[in-house]
Design a protein around this motif. Structure first.
Motif, PDB file in Angstrom:
ATOM      1  N   LYS A 109     -30.954  -8.369 -19.477  1.00 41.99           N
ATOM      2  CA  LYS A 109     -29.941  -7.324 -19.351  1.00 41.99           C
ATOM      3  C   LYS A 109     -28.629  -7.944 -19.814  1.00 41.99           C
ATOM      4  CE  LYS A 109     -29.316  -3.077 -18.025  1.00 41.99           C
ATOM      5  NZ  LYS A 109     -30.152  -1.977 -18.538  1.00 41.99           N
ATOM      6  N   GLU A 113     -26.525  -5.228 -24.434  1.00 39.08           N
ATOM      7  CA  GLU A 113     -27.325  -4.088 -23.955  1.00 39.08           C
ATOM      8  C   GLU A 113     -26.517  -3.234 -22.971  1.00 39.08           C
ATOM      9  OE1 GLU A 113     -31.342  -5.029 -22.690  1.00 39.08           O
ATOM     10  OE2 GLU A 113     -31.404  -3.244 -21.406  1.00 39.08           O
ATOM     11  N   ASN A 116     -23.866  -1.410 -24.865  1.00 36.86           N
ATOM     12  CA  ASN A 116     -24.465  -0.340 -25.649  1.00 36.86           C
ATOM     13  C   ASN A 116     -24.709   0.890 -24.787  1.00 36.86           C
ATOM     14  OD1 ASN A 116     -27.473   0.365 -27.359  1.00 36.86           O
ATOM     15  ND2 ASN A 116     -25.413   0.580 -28.142  1.00 36.86           N
ATOM     16  N   GLU A 117     -25.192   0.644 -23.573  1.00 36.33           N
ATOM     17  CA  GLU A 117     -25.415   1.757 -22.639  1.00 36.33           C
ATOM     18  C   GLU A 117     -24.102   2.443 -22.251  1.00 36.33           C
ATOM     19  OE1 GLU A 117     -29.317  -0.220 -20.394  1.00 36.33           O
ATOM     20  OE2 GLU A 117     -27.387  -0.094 -19.345  1.00 36.33           O
ATOM     21  N   GLY A 143     -30.066  -6.828 -27.043  1.00 41.09           N
ATOM     22  CA  GLY A 143     -29.454  -5.498 -27.192  1.00 41.09           C
ATOM     23  C   GLY A 143     -28.480  -5.366 -28.347  1.00 41.09           C
TER      24      GLY A 143
END
Ligand code: GP9
Ligand code: MN
Length: 411
Positions: A109, A113, A116-117, A143
């Motif tokens: 994680k 990433e 990006n979320e 990510g």
């Protein structure tokens, strides 16, 4: 089945430090420009060789940035790739080999990433073969949406030295890539010119080498100086392109450049014998955090690369309470002075522990080992728990745990 995660989660929760409320979210929605400075150690900052400044640009830049002067690299054999791993996952690298090669298929994680979320475009920029350090594979796990590598740069004989494209050309050519990125972006730049054996053409020699019988140490200074110039030009270009005010700029050293093989010459340069204590202190690398609108400040809290992920996420206003992060937000008022190196050495406010010896930082002298003892357990736990996460690929179980917790919260 992930049951091993319980202890680890408890450990991480107990060490969680709440963010500084004055800075949490201060850079929300801003671009993040993360710059990995190849082989740059802290001893070059505000220092001179032959009477000339080694890092004139950085010396100025830190006056308008947060500068951490007790920040340690925590890398091992994975070198640059370890630093990338530690910085973006808040996990330690492995004691042997490179996690980028051995555990690229794990669930992570990482910062890219998470960002990006949160609506960020994520990219890494490095003018080298994409498969070096297995980056092309690992970046998917971290990510990254885009890796600007060798084919994205115009690399010729006349703009290359040593390991490849010279830093000034790398940054200049990267501006076009930055301009085409969707905003906000998280962009990581990995410099290259200050890489062993520190080669540089006559035309790029902004300062003269150090004068000793050791060619490696001699040539280190002009290549550091060259990268400093490249950073200066890059910041100027960011200003011209209107990107500077909208971006948080974070610059850090990836790992040491001068190994222990050069202790004798380093001792001459520093004017002090390089004991294991001094050698540990030489593992400090610069960390500069420039936030638009914030005044400069030097922070001397003992910290390490492991602390960057929660620091960055908190500045952007993203909560890390449920993360499995081994580091602590550097701006947290509760952050303790403590960092662990991959070989088990650790540093506290007053002590350095290395090679089974405890040193007093105020004198640099050996002291009774029992003085360091209270911190030894924590140092050991940190590395062991982090190793367990990687060897057991435990974060693949954590995702489930997390979604369960969230459902319960909603009730
Ligand atoms: C290579 C660069 C240098 O792409 O990151 O790697 P290093 O030898 O420092 O790990
Ligand atoms: Mn490196």
């Amino acid at each position: 089945d992930g049951s091993e995660l319980v202890d680890i989660e408890n450990y991480v929760r107990a060490n969680y430090k709440k963010p500084n409320e004055n800075l949490f979210g201060i850079a929300k929605g801003k671009n993040v420009i993360l710059i990995s400075m190849e082989s740059t150690q802290s001893f070059v900052i505000n220092n001179t060789v032959n009477g000339e400044e080694i890092t004139p640009f950085l010396n100025d830049f830190i006056k308008e940035s947060y500068y951490f002067d007790n920040f340690y690299h925590q890398t091992a054999q994975g070198k640059t790739s370890d630093s990338e791993f530690i910085v973006e996952n808040s996990l330690y690298g492995l004691s042997r080999g490179a996690v980028f090669f051995t555990h690229s298929g794990n669930e992570y994680k990482a910062t890219p990433e998470v960002l990006n979320e949160n609506g960020y475009f994520t990219a890494s920029l490095h003018a080298n073969n994409k498969s070096f350090w297995n980056r092309d594979i690992m970046y998917d796990s971290l990510g990254y949406q885009r890796f600007y590598s060798l084919p994205d740069y115009d690399v010729r004989d006349d703009n290359s030295i040593g390991w490849g494209l010279k830093d000034i050309d790398f940054f200049e050519q990267s501006i076009a890539h930055l301009k085409e990125m969707p905003k906000p972006f998280y962009a990581k730049f990995i410099t290259l010119t200050n890489h062993f054996p520190f080669e540089l053409g006559e035309e790029d020699l902004y300062i003269q080498p150090y004068n000793s019988t050791n060619k490696t140490v001699n040539n280190y200074f002009p290549t550091v100086r060259y990268t400093d110039e490249a950073l200066k030009l890059f910041v100027e270009r960011l200003k011209e392109e209107g990107l500077y005010e909208d971006s948080v700029i974070i610059i850090y050293g990836d790992h040491y450049g001068i190994s222990e093989n050069h202790n004798k010459t380093m001792g001459e340069f520093l004017g002090t014998e390089v004991t294991p204590y001094v050698s540990t202190q030489l593992q400090r690398v610069p960390l500069i955090v420039h936030i638009p609108g914030q005044k400069g400040k030097t922070i001397s809290k003992v910290s390490g690369q492991i602390d960057l992920k929660p620091t960055i996420l908190h500045l952007l206003g993203i909560n890390t309470k449920r993360n499995i992060d081994f580091g602590t937000d550097l701006f947290s008022k509760d952050k303790t002075d403590f960092t662990v190196l991959r070989d088990g050495s650790f540093i506290t406010k007053d002590y350095v522990y290395t090679r089974e010896t405890c040193y007093d930082k105020s004198t640099g002298e050996e002291i009774e080992k029992s003085t360091c003892e209270p911190y030894a357990e924590k140092a050991k736990n940190e590395l062991e728990y982090s190793d367990k996460v990687i060897y057991g690929d435990l974060l693949r179980f954590y995702e489930n745990t997390k979604s369960k917790v969230i459902t319960e919260d909603k009730k």
